[in-house]
Scaffold this motif. Sequence first.
Motif, PDB file in Angstrom:
ATOM      1  N   ILE A   1     -29.605   2.227  -3.406  1.00 44.19           N
ATOM      2  CA  ILE A   1     -29.059   2.275  -4.818  1.00 44.19           C
ATOM      3  C   ILE A   1     -30.015   1.660  -5.928  1.00 44.19           C
ATOM      4  O   ILE A   1     -30.595   0.610  -5.520  1.00 44.19           O
ATOM      5  CB  ILE A   1     -27.666   1.803  -4.986  1.00 44.19           C
ATOM      6  CG1 ILE A   1     -26.474   2.494  -4.192  1.00 44.19           C
ATOM      7  CG2 ILE A   1     -27.104   1.781  -6.468  1.00 44.19           C
ATOM      8  CD1 ILE A   1     -25.116   1.881  -3.982  1.00 44.19           C
ATOM      9  N   TYR A   2     -30.214   2.477  -6.900  1.00 46.49           N
ATOM     10  CA  TYR A   2     -31.012   1.813  -8.099  1.00 46.49           C
ATOM     11  C   TYR A   2     -29.983   1.513  -9.310  1.00 46.49           C
ATOM     12  O   TYR A   2     -28.871   2.389  -9.497  1.00 46.49           O
ATOM     13  CB  TYR A   2     -32.223   2.239  -8.450  1.00 46.49           C
ATOM     14  CG  TYR A   2     -32.252   3.542  -9.231  1.00 46.49           C
ATOM     15  CD1 TYR A   2     -32.554   3.774 -10.425  1.00 46.49           C
ATOM     16  CD2 TYR A   2     -31.930   4.855  -8.408  1.00 46.49           C
ATOM     17  CE1 TYR A   2     -32.201   5.021 -11.144  1.00 46.49           C
ATOM     18  CE2 TYR A   2     -31.880   6.044  -9.055  1.00 46.49           C
ATOM     19  CZ  TYR A   2     -32.254   6.034 -10.383  1.00 46.49           C
ATOM     20  OH  TYR A   2     -32.204   7.123 -10.903  1.00 46.49           O
ATOM     21  N   SER A   3     -30.129   0.523 -10.100  1.00 44.40           N
ATOM     22  CA  SER A   3     -29.043   0.382 -11.199  1.00 44.40           C
ATOM     23  C   SER A   3     -29.764   0.031 -12.487  1.00 44.40           C
ATOM     24  O   SER A   3     -30.545  -0.963 -12.465  1.00 44.40           O
ATOM     25  CB  SER A   3     -28.161  -0.779 -10.921  1.00 44.40           C
ATOM     26  OG  SER A   3     -27.188  -0.935 -11.631  1.00 44.40           O
ATOM     27  N   ALA A   4     -30.147   0.718 -13.334  1.00 42.46           N
ATOM     28  CA  ALA A   4     -30.872   0.547 -14.329  1.00 42.46           C
ATOM     29  C   ALA A   4     -30.257   1.563 -15.889  1.00 42.46           C
ATOM     30  O   ALA A   4     -29.783   2.481 -15.498  1.00 42.46           O
ATOM     31  CB  ALA A   4     -32.157   1.126 -14.402  1.00 42.46           C
ATOM     32  N   ASN A   5     -30.461   1.036 -17.072  1.00 43.82           N
ATOM     33  CA  ASN A   5     -30.117   1.953 -18.416  1.00 43.82           C
ATOM     34  C   ASN A   5     -31.368   2.836 -18.283  1.00 43.82           C
ATOM     35  O   ASN A   5     -32.303   2.602 -18.935  1.00 43.82           O
ATOM     36  CB  ASN A   5     -29.597   1.048 -19.302  1.00 43.82           C
ATOM     37  CG  ASN A   5     -29.268   1.831 -20.470  1.00 43.82           C
ATOM     38  OD1 ASN A   5     -29.503   3.000 -20.371  1.00 43.82           O
ATOM     39  ND2 ASN A   5     -28.981   1.200 -21.631  1.00 43.82           N
ATOM     40  N   GLU A   6     -31.076   4.133 -17.896  1.00 49.55           N
ATOM     41  CA  GLU A   6     -32.083   4.993 -18.184  1.00 49.55           C
ATOM     42  C   GLU A   6     -32.252   5.692 -19.454  1.00 49.55           C
ATOM     43  O   GLU A   6     -33.304   6.230 -19.882  1.00 49.55           O
ATOM     44  CB  GLU A   6     -31.994   6.373 -17.131  1.00 49.55           C
ATOM     45  CG  GLU A   6     -32.274   5.697 -15.658  1.00 49.55           C
ATOM     46  CD  GLU A   6     -32.645   7.135 -14.604  1.00 49.55           C
ATOM     47  OE1 GLU A   6     -33.687   7.639 -15.346  1.00 49.55           O
ATOM     48  OE2 GLU A   6     -32.299   6.991 -13.571  1.00 49.55           O
ATOM     49  N   GLY A   7     -31.315   5.280 -20.185  1.00 47.31           N
ATOM     50  CA  GLY A   7     -31.457   5.742 -21.645  1.00 47.31           C
ATOM     51  C   GLY A   7     -32.609   4.715 -22.391  1.00 47.31           C
ATOM     52  O   GLY A   7     -33.089   5.530 -23.398  1.00 47.31           O
TER      53      GLY A   7
ATOM     54  N   MET B   1     -23.285  -6.507 -16.229  1.00 45.05           N
ATOM     55  CA  MET B   1     -23.960  -7.295 -15.375  1.00 45.05           C
ATOM     56  C   MET B   1     -23.233  -7.709 -14.138  1.00 45.05           C
ATOM     57  O   MET B   1     -23.586  -7.490 -13.094  1.00 45.05           O
ATOM     58  CB  MET B   1     -24.597  -8.446 -15.955  1.00 45.05           C
ATOM     59  CG  MET B   1     -25.841  -8.653 -15.180  1.00 45.05           C
ATOM     60  SD  MET B   1     -26.662 -10.336 -15.513  1.00 45.05           S
ATOM     61  CE  MET B   1     -28.017 -10.278 -14.581  1.00 45.05           C
ATOM     62  N   VAL B   2     -22.040  -8.369 -14.263  1.00 42.28           N
ATOM     63  CA  VAL B   2     -21.377  -8.693 -13.251  1.00 42.28           C
ATOM     64  C   VAL B   2     -21.054  -7.610 -12.227  1.00 42.28           C
ATOM     65  O   VAL B   2     -21.371  -7.840 -10.841  1.00 42.28           O
ATOM     66  CB  VAL B   2     -19.906  -9.698 -13.798  1.00 42.28           C
ATOM     67  CG1 VAL B   2     -19.257  -9.807 -12.469  1.00 42.28           C
ATOM     68  CG2 VAL B   2     -20.437 -10.933 -14.279  1.00 42.28           C
ATOM     69  N   ALA B   3     -20.564  -6.636 -12.587  1.00 42.92           N
ATOM     70  CA  ALA B   3     -20.091  -5.662 -11.602  1.00 42.92           C
ATOM     71  C   ALA B   3     -21.185  -4.875 -11.118  1.00 42.92           C
ATOM     72  O   ALA B   3     -21.291  -4.568  -9.829  1.00 42.92           O
ATOM     73  CB  ALA B   3     -19.236  -4.422 -12.552  1.00 42.92           C
ATOM     74  N   ASP B   4     -22.537  -4.851 -11.919  1.00 43.44           N
ATOM     75  CA  ASP B   4     -23.667  -4.066 -11.312  1.00 43.44           C
ATOM     76  C   ASP B   4     -24.344  -5.029 -10.197  1.00 43.44           C
ATOM     77  O   ASP B   4     -24.421  -4.673  -9.261  1.00 43.44           O
ATOM     78  CB  ASP B   4     -24.542  -3.925 -12.353  1.00 43.44           C
ATOM     79  CG  ASP B   4     -24.311  -2.481 -13.202  1.00 43.44           C
ATOM     80  OD1 ASP B   4     -23.985  -1.411 -12.555  1.00 43.44           O
ATOM     81  OD2 ASP B   4     -24.392  -2.358 -14.385  1.00 43.44           O
ATOM     82  N   VAL B   5     -24.304  -6.356 -10.591  1.00 45.01           N
ATOM     83  CA  VAL B   5     -25.135  -6.998  -9.683  1.00 45.01           C
ATOM     84  C   VAL B   5     -24.189  -7.413  -8.410  1.00 45.01           C
ATOM     85  O   VAL B   5     -24.598  -7.427  -7.218  1.00 45.01           O
ATOM     86  CB  VAL B   5     -25.097  -8.493 -10.271  1.00 45.01           C
ATOM     87  CG1 VAL B   5     -25.739  -9.508  -9.154  1.00 45.01           C
ATOM     88  CG2 VAL B   5     -26.395  -8.748 -11.386  1.00 45.01           C
TER      89      VAL B   5
ATOM     90  N   LEU C   1     -25.315  -6.738  -4.550  1.00 44.79           N
ATOM     91  CA  LEU C   1     -25.137  -7.919  -3.710  1.00 44.79           C
ATOM     92  C   LEU C   1     -24.564  -7.472  -2.378  1.00 44.79           C
ATOM     93  O   LEU C   1     -24.998  -7.857  -1.276  1.00 44.79           O
ATOM     94  CB  LEU C   1     -24.344  -8.965  -4.267  1.00 44.79           C
ATOM     95  CG  LEU C   1     -24.382 -10.379  -3.568  1.00 44.79           C
ATOM     96  CD1 LEU C   1     -26.008 -10.989  -3.588  1.00 44.79           C
ATOM     97  CD2 LEU C   1     -23.629 -11.299  -4.375  1.00 44.79           C
ATOM     98  N   LEU C   2     -23.475  -6.689  -2.371  1.00 43.80           N
ATOM     99  CA  LEU C   2     -22.732  -6.160  -1.323  1.00 43.80           C
ATOM    100  C   LEU C   2     -23.412  -4.976  -0.514  1.00 43.80           C
ATOM    101  O   LEU C   2     -23.106  -4.764   0.622  1.00 43.80           O
ATOM    102  CB  LEU C   2     -21.079  -5.967  -1.656  1.00 43.80           C
ATOM    103  CG  LEU C   2     -20.427  -7.005  -2.119  1.00 43.80           C
ATOM    104  CD1 LEU C   2     -19.026  -6.556  -2.246  1.00 43.80           C
ATOM    105  CD2 LEU C   2     -20.274  -8.086  -1.343  1.00 43.80           C
TER     106      LEU C   2
ATOM    107  N   GLY D   1     -32.379  -7.974  -6.478  1.00 42.38           N
ATOM    108  CA  GLY D   1     -31.601  -7.151  -5.274  1.00 42.38           C
ATOM    109  C   GLY D   1     -32.238  -7.205  -4.018  1.00 42.38           C
ATOM    110  O   GLY D   1     -32.834  -8.256  -3.578  1.00 42.38           O
ATOM    111  N   SER D   2     -32.340  -6.118  -3.128  1.00 42.82           N
ATOM    112  CA  SER D   2     -32.797  -6.395  -1.834  1.00 42.82           C
ATOM    113  C   SER D   2     -34.194  -6.509  -1.818  1.00 42.82           C
ATOM    114  O   SER D   2     -35.001  -6.136  -2.569  1.00 42.82           O
ATOM    115  CB  SER D   2     -32.515  -4.795  -1.167  1.00 42.82           C
ATOM    116  OG  SER D   2     -31.231  -4.435  -0.827  1.00 42.82           O
ATOM    117  N   TYR D   3     -34.677  -7.451  -0.684  1.00 42.94           N
ATOM    118  CA  TYR D   3     -35.895  -8.026  -0.320  1.00 42.94           C
ATOM    119  C   TYR D   3     -37.026  -6.906  -0.494  1.00 42.94           C
ATOM    120  O   TYR D   3     -37.861  -6.976  -1.315  1.00 42.94           O
ATOM    121  CB  TYR D   3     -35.985  -8.501   0.750  1.00 42.94           C
ATOM    122  CG  TYR D   3     -37.156  -9.549   0.837  1.00 42.94           C
ATOM    123  CD1 TYR D   3     -37.169 -10.823   0.469  1.00 42.94           C
ATOM    124  CD2 TYR D   3     -38.556  -9.052   1.262  1.00 42.94           C
ATOM    125  CE1 TYR D   3     -38.383 -11.422   0.560  1.00 42.94           C
ATOM    126  CE2 TYR D   3     -39.608  -9.975   1.461  1.00 42.94           C
ATOM    127  CZ  TYR D   3     -39.659 -11.226   1.049  1.00 42.94           C
ATOM    128  OH  TYR D   3     -40.734 -12.054   0.932  1.00 42.94           O
TER     129      TYR D   3
END
Length: 325
Positions: free
Chosen positions: A195-201, A235-239, A243-244, A306-308
């Motif tokens: 998964i990647y998480s970014a504001n593509e806007g 941020m809390v929800a995305d991080v 993490l999980l 995120g992941s190493y």
Amino acid sequence: MDHAADAHRTDLMTITRHVLNEQTKHAESRGDFSILLNHIVLGCKFVCSAVNKGEEQKKLDVLSNEVFVKALISSGRTCILVSEEDVEATFVDPALRGKYCVVFDPLDGSSNIDCGVSIGTIFGIYMVKDANEVTINNVLQPGKNMLAAGYCMYGSSCTLVLSTGNGVNGFTLDPSLGEFILTHPNIKIPKKGKIYSANEGNAKNWDGPTAKFIEKCKFPKDGSSPKSLRYIGSMVADVHRTLLYGGIFLYPADKKSPNGKLRVLYEVFPMSFLMEQAGGQAFTGKQRALDLVPTKIHQRSPIFLGSYDDVEEIKALYAAEESHA
């Protein structure tokens, strides 16, 4: 009544018990740190209850800040507080001072409250450098000096994720007991994520390495499957998801925000601390995030965490750009 089940409920690893267990590993510990954490936990419970009552955003922002400032001062263990809500740092009255500095965002993602998206509190704890000279420099330390960091997410359940520098543990609030119970022991982020998480806007304003990285997520050249995009904007929800489940969360610098958008002390540092403790990485585009030395309390920074292996990829793209420059 099922007495066996009820008896089992009293043998739970609560957050208080966990913190006290950690304390026994440090001979020099006098319990101050445990008391401070207890006050932070109380603040989280209070805000969780207010969020669930459905107060409007403006009220909740102010209320959450007041709750944490009061809880931290009344602990008698803090000397400087830095909140996202306050322009200036709060210096605790000398009569109530302790040896810890706490940096926090009382309600992160609060613009999402009204649509039911998870929001949360983020915090980090430093030891004061010089108790006799309490100045703002005590909080302008690199993130690697933090003693502890965590966040509390107010969502479908209330989850508190904490690291005291010895791994990462997740606790879920049991409303019937009013206690946070250990539900996610020793969280380890997967080495590589899908998964990647970014504001593509913001894509049209991104720099080369970020654009290349996202392109690679969507159109991998090595025959692997594309990564999925997940972006909540809290941020809390995305991080928490990162993490999980693994993957990468990024808020890079761009032409509009050349210094990035997230604040170093109470967003970037605590989340980077947790990521590293869980076996991941955090990078600013120039250096390890926790090595950054802030000069202002509300300073901003770009962040990739995120992941190493996923963070390694973005580091390689920045290194390649630098060698061509």
